[in-house]
Design an enzyme around this catalytic site. Structure first.
Site, short mmCIF file in Angstrom:
data_model
loop_
_atom_site.label_atom_id
_atom_site.label_comp_id
_atom_site.label_asym_id
_atom_site.label_seq_id
_atom_site.Cartn_x
_atom_site.Cartn_y
_atom_site.Cartn_z
CB CYS A 290 6.15 -5.30 13.77
SG CYS A 290 7.44 -4.14 14.09
CB CYS B 141 9.09 -6.28 15.90
SG CYS B 141 8.15 -4.96 16.58
#
Length: 107
Positions: free
Chosen positions: A35, A32
């Site tokens: 993230c 991600c």
């Protein structure tokens, strides 16, 4: 200065639901991109709010039980719990300032 604690499904009940202080759960994934942008803010929040808040992170892919329990539909995701009570929920990237504002309002 507190640091972020990495937990798994088997530790969720002890570290989050039975905690004696509010817990910010950060759901993330290695694949991600957002993230990676949010992670430094999570680390900073853990340091700044360590006296009032425990911060834990949980990788979504190997921990499907907690993901389902917390109804996480996308990452990064944040859940603020006080015991079993959900105080705050956010999915998607968030700036440190916006997260700090949300925490100030709930703690």
């Amino acid at each position: 200065m507190s640091s972020v604690i990495t937990i798994t499904d088997s530790q969720f009940e002890t570290e989050v639901e039975r905690a004696t202080q509010p817990v910010l759960v950060y759901f993330w994934a290695s694949w991600c991109g957002p993230c990676r942008l949010v992670s430094p803010s999570i680390d900073a929040i853990a340091g700044e709010y360590g006296d009032r808040l425990k911060v834990v992170k949980l990788e979504v892919d190997p921990n499907p039980e907690s993901v389902a329990k917390c109804q996480v539909e996308g990452v990064p995701a944040l859940r603020l719990y006080d015991g079993n009570q959900l105080l705050y929920s956010h999915e998607g990237a968030i700036t440190k300032a916006k997260l700090a504002d949300a925490l100030q309002a709930k703690l």
